[in-house]
Design a protein around this motif. Structure first.
Motif, PDB file in Angstrom:
ATOM      1  N   ALA A   1       0.872  -1.288   0.091  1.00 26.73           N
ATOM      2  CA  ALA A   1      -0.094  -0.205  -0.029  1.00 26.73           C
ATOM      3  C   ALA A   1       0.897   1.307  -0.049  1.00 26.73           C
ATOM      4  N   LEU A   2       1.777   1.372   0.842  1.00 30.10           N
ATOM      5  CA  LEU A   2       2.777   2.450   0.956  1.00 30.10           C
ATOM      6  C   LEU A   2       3.665   2.603  -0.235  1.00 30.10           C
ATOM      7  N   LEU A   3       3.570   1.582  -1.047  1.00 35.00           N
ATOM      8  CA  LEU A   3       4.556   1.666  -2.362  1.00 35.00           C
ATOM      9  C   LEU A   3       3.869   2.528  -3.395  1.00 35.00           C
ATOM     10  N   GLY A   4       2.409   2.785  -3.225  1.00 30.81           N
ATOM     11  CA  GLY A   4       1.841   3.832  -3.906  1.00 30.81           C
ATOM     12  C   GLY A   4       2.442   5.173  -3.815  1.00 30.81           C
ATOM     13  N   LEU A   5       3.026   5.567  -2.495  1.00 32.33           N
ATOM     14  CA  LEU A   5       3.566   7.001  -2.595  1.00 32.33           C
ATOM     15  C   LEU A   5       4.836   7.245  -3.307  1.00 32.33           C
ATOM     16  N   GLN A   6       5.283   6.047  -3.936  1.00 30.91           N
ATOM     17  CA  GLN A   6       6.608   6.336  -4.817  1.00 30.91           C
ATOM     18  C   GLN A   6       5.864   6.481  -6.258  1.00 30.91           C
ATOM     19  N   LEU A   7       4.704   6.494  -6.456  1.00 29.79           N
ATOM     20  CA  LEU A   7       4.270   6.521  -7.887  1.00 29.79           C
ATOM     21  C   LEU A   7       3.453   7.925  -8.288  1.00 29.79           C
ATOM     22  N   LEU A   8       3.936   8.591  -9.039  1.00 23.58           N
ATOM     23  CA  LEU A   8       3.341   9.623  -9.608  1.00 23.58           C
ATOM     24  C   LEU A   8       2.537   9.688 -10.870  1.00 23.58           C
ATOM     25  N   LEU A   9       1.238   9.842 -10.988  1.00 29.81           N
ATOM     26  CA  LEU A   9       0.615   9.614 -12.245  1.00 29.81           C
ATOM     27  C   LEU A   9       1.050  10.404 -13.159  1.00 29.81           C
ATOM     28  N   SER A  10       1.623  11.613 -12.981  1.00 30.71           N
ATOM     29  CA  SER A  10       2.222  12.496 -13.907  1.00 30.71           C
ATOM     30  C   SER A  10       3.504  11.780 -14.502  1.00 30.71           C
ATOM     31  N   ASP A  11       4.131  10.931 -13.839  1.00 29.38           N
ATOM     32  CA  ASP A  11       5.093  10.345 -14.378  1.00 29.38           C
ATOM     33  C   ASP A  11       4.817   9.257 -15.519  1.00 29.38           C
ATOM     34  N   ILE A  12       3.731   8.521 -15.136  1.00 27.44           N
ATOM     35  CA  ILE A  12       3.100   7.443 -15.963  1.00 27.44           C
ATOM     36  C   ILE A  12       2.586   8.211 -17.237  1.00 27.44           C
TER      37      ILE A  12
ATOM     38  N   LEU B   1      -6.840  -0.857  -2.116  1.00 33.14           N
ATOM     39  CA  LEU B   1      -7.701   0.401  -1.984  1.00 33.14           C
ATOM     40  C   LEU B   1      -6.494   1.590  -1.630  1.00 33.14           C
ATOM     41  N   ALA B   2      -6.008   0.857  -0.462  1.00 28.03           N
ATOM     42  CA  ALA B   2      -5.031   1.875   0.186  1.00 28.03           C
ATOM     43  C   ALA B   2      -3.723   2.252  -0.684  1.00 28.03           C
ATOM     44  N   PHE B   3      -3.655   1.305  -1.544  1.00 30.43           N
ATOM     45  CA  PHE B   3      -2.604   1.592  -2.667  1.00 30.43           C
ATOM     46  C   PHE B   3      -2.863   2.598  -3.575  1.00 30.43           C
ATOM     47  N   LEU B   4      -3.986   2.723  -4.004  1.00 27.34           N
ATOM     48  CA  LEU B   4      -4.757   3.584  -4.999  1.00 27.34           C
ATOM     49  C   LEU B   4      -4.914   4.994  -4.228  1.00 27.34           C
ATOM     50  N   VAL B   5      -5.228   5.114  -2.999  1.00 28.08           N
ATOM     51  CA  VAL B   5      -5.281   6.335  -2.134  1.00 28.08           C
ATOM     52  C   VAL B   5      -4.009   6.910  -1.951  1.00 28.08           C
ATOM     53  N   CYS B   6      -2.750   6.152  -1.840  1.00 34.90           N
ATOM     54  CA  CYS B   6      -1.551   6.786  -1.749  1.00 34.90           C
ATOM     55  C   CYS B   6      -0.953   7.230  -3.051  1.00 34.90           C
ATOM     56  N   VAL B   7      -1.475   6.495  -3.973  1.00 37.93           N
ATOM     57  CA  VAL B   7      -1.036   6.842  -5.397  1.00 37.93           C
ATOM     58  C   VAL B   7      -1.606   8.440  -5.858  1.00 37.93           C
ATOM     59  N   GLY B   8      -3.095   8.598  -5.065  1.00 31.43           N
ATOM     60  CA  GLY B   8      -3.517   9.754  -5.533  1.00 31.43           C
ATOM     61  C   GLY B   8      -3.129  10.790  -4.355  1.00 31.43           C
TER      62      GLY B   8
ATOM     63  N   PRO C   1       4.543  16.643   1.828  1.00 30.25           N
ATOM     64  CA  PRO C   1       5.889  17.242   2.055  1.00 30.25           C
ATOM     65  C   PRO C   1       6.869  16.222   1.901  1.00 30.25           C
ATOM     66  N   ALA C   2       8.040  16.600   1.243  1.00 29.02           N
ATOM     67  CA  ALA C   2       9.009  15.929   1.091  1.00 29.02           C
ATOM     68  C   ALA C   2       9.612  14.977   2.173  1.00 29.02           C
ATOM     69  N   ASP C   3       9.570  15.607   3.200  1.00 31.29           N
ATOM     70  CA  ASP C   3      10.188  15.136   4.648  1.00 31.29           C
ATOM     71  C   ASP C   3       9.221  13.426   4.879  1.00 31.29           C
ATOM     72  N   LEU C   4       7.887  13.927   4.754  1.00 27.92           N
ATOM     73  CA  LEU C   4       6.882  12.941   4.850  1.00 27.92           C
ATOM     74  C   LEU C   4       7.295  11.681   3.925  1.00 27.92           C
ATOM     75  N   LEU C   5       7.405  12.104   2.798  1.00 27.97           N
ATOM     76  CA  LEU C   5       7.591  11.019   1.849  1.00 27.97           C
ATOM     77  C   LEU C   5       8.882  10.448   1.936  1.00 27.97           C
ATOM     78  N   ALA C   6       9.937  10.872   2.364  1.00 27.60           N
ATOM     79  CA  ALA C   6      11.190  10.215   2.787  1.00 27.60           C
ATOM     80  C   ALA C   6      11.020   9.214   4.035  1.00 27.60           C
ATOM     81  N   HIS C   7      10.102   9.761   5.011  1.00 26.45           N
ATOM     82  CA  HIS C   7       9.842   8.709   5.991  1.00 26.45           C
ATOM     83  C   HIS C   7       9.131   7.669   5.649  1.00 26.45           C
ATOM     84  N   ALA C   8       8.161   7.956   4.799  1.00 22.91           N
ATOM     85  CA  ALA C   8       7.118   6.944   4.483  1.00 22.91           C
ATOM     86  C   ALA C   8       8.102   5.808   3.341  1.00 22.91           C
ATOM     87  N   LYS C   9       8.969   6.518   2.727  1.00 18.54           N
ATOM     88  CA  LYS C   9       9.745   5.320   2.079  1.00 18.54           C
ATOM     89  C   LYS C   9      10.568   4.676   2.865  1.00 18.54           C
TER      90      LYS C   9
END
Length: 340
Positions: free
Chosen positions: A79-90, A259-266, A274-282
């Motif tokens: 689910a948290l893997l979704g936070l690495q994915l930007l739809l704009s990159d796709i 569902l959680a994965f898709l929410v994280c992607v969104g 924030p970048a700090d939160l994304l770094a900690h999440a990763k």
């Protein structure tokens, strides 16, 4: 007078030994990764777990915690893997490359299922190998197991095959890319489109170069995104097969972790995090997936692999070649330029 433990306390005490072992395995894998940054901690964890369970006899008291890690903790990590994915990159890939990603996943699964049927393998074994090799390795295997109700030995066999064949792809793709004279961009596209695990694709692309690493990560995460619709389709199939009735347990239409994965992607795609939160999440996601991979590796026993025979290995070979061939054909046809 005897003290009565609550169900929660009993559950925690049952899981604690296995979770503690996973914590130690995760710490070791992350420590080795610090010394050898080019080697994925997920790969280290799987190998470490497999070596441990085959060299030592793990006591039964650790099994509940290992099972919990291999299923529940892995789903949180996915689910948290979704936070690495930007739809704009796709979207920047363009329609051509996006269609190639869909073709890789679709043809990889269909072709693997067909060959697996010819080999006489069960539907669930074929499905686990097909999805693991076509989408995102062990995470896909575990996700599919959540709705397909496969046997434990089928899951562990698929995970072992992902480790073996995905690891072999790490040096193979860079070598073949040089032989074929591919540009760094095209080699990165091929690596991201053909290699099983995210970490394995990143390792191979990193050996090619910085440009390859960037495009490989995007292509690989685009394949990961295909996990959501696949799990939804499988879940609908299982619900239909389960039938109706008060006594029938039907799987959810879309599993909670998907569902959680898709929410994280969104959330990631909105740009509000924030970048700090994304770094900690990763960091958390890496730790959780490492723990889950250690638990999965601890279930891979040599006698189990011997018992399944050569057919799964034949299917894994065919699937690897098929996915890599579709990816390479797509790269050559589109000859995409992502701004390198």
């Amino acid at each position: 007078m005897k003290s009565v433990q609550s169900p929660l306390a009993i559950g925690i005490s049952t899981l604690a030994p296995g979770l503690a072992l996973c914590l130690i395995g995760t710490a070791v894998a992350l420590g080795v990764n610090r010394l050898l940054p080019t080697v994925s901690p997920l790969l280290i964890a799987i190998v470490l777990g497999a070596v441990l369970t085959n060299v030592l006899h793990l006591p039964e008291l650790v099994r509940p915690g290992l099972t919990f890690s291999a299923k529940r903790i892995l789903r949180v990590g996915v689910a948290l893997l979704g936070l690495q994915l930007l739809l704009s990159d796709i979207l920047t890939l363009g329609w051509g490359v996006s269609l190639v990603v869909v073709a890789i996943v679709f043809l990889g699964i269909v072709g693997t299922m067909f060959v697996g049927k010819l080999l006489g393998l069960t539907w669930t074994q074929r499905l686990l190998i097909a999805c693991g090799f076509s989408i995102c390795g062990a995470a896909a295997v575990a996700a599919v197991d959540g709705v397909a109700d496969a046997k434990e030995e089928e899951v562990l066999t698929a995970v072992a095959l992902v480790v073996i064949f995905g690891t072999l792809m790490i040096p193979t793709i860079p070598l073949l890319s040089r032989v074929l004279g591919l540009s760094d961009t095209d080699a990165g596209l091929w690596a991201g489109g053909s290699i099983h695990e995210v970490a394995q694709a990143v390792a191979a692309a990193g050996a090619i170069g910085g440009t390859a690493l960037g495009v490989a990560a995007v292509i690989k995460l685009a394949r990961v995104l295909m996990l959501a619709p696949l799990i939804a389709v499988l879940s609908m199939r299982q619900r239909r097969l389960a039938g109706r009735g008060a006594d029938v347990k039907r799987p959810p239409l879309i599993p909670l972790f998907v569902l959680a994965f898709l929410v994280c992607v969104g959330l990631r795609s909105t740009g509000i995090l924030p970048a700090d939160l994304l770094a900690h999440a990763k960091t958390l996601q890496t730790a959780l997936l490492t723990a889950a991979m250690f638990a999965l590796g601890a279930g891979v026993r040599i006698e189990t692999i011997r018992k399944v025979g050569a057919r799964p290995f034949i299917l894994a070979t065919v699937s690897t070649v098929l996915v890599a061939s579709v990816a390479l054909t797509g790269v050559l046809l589109t000859d995409a330029d992502l701004g390198s």
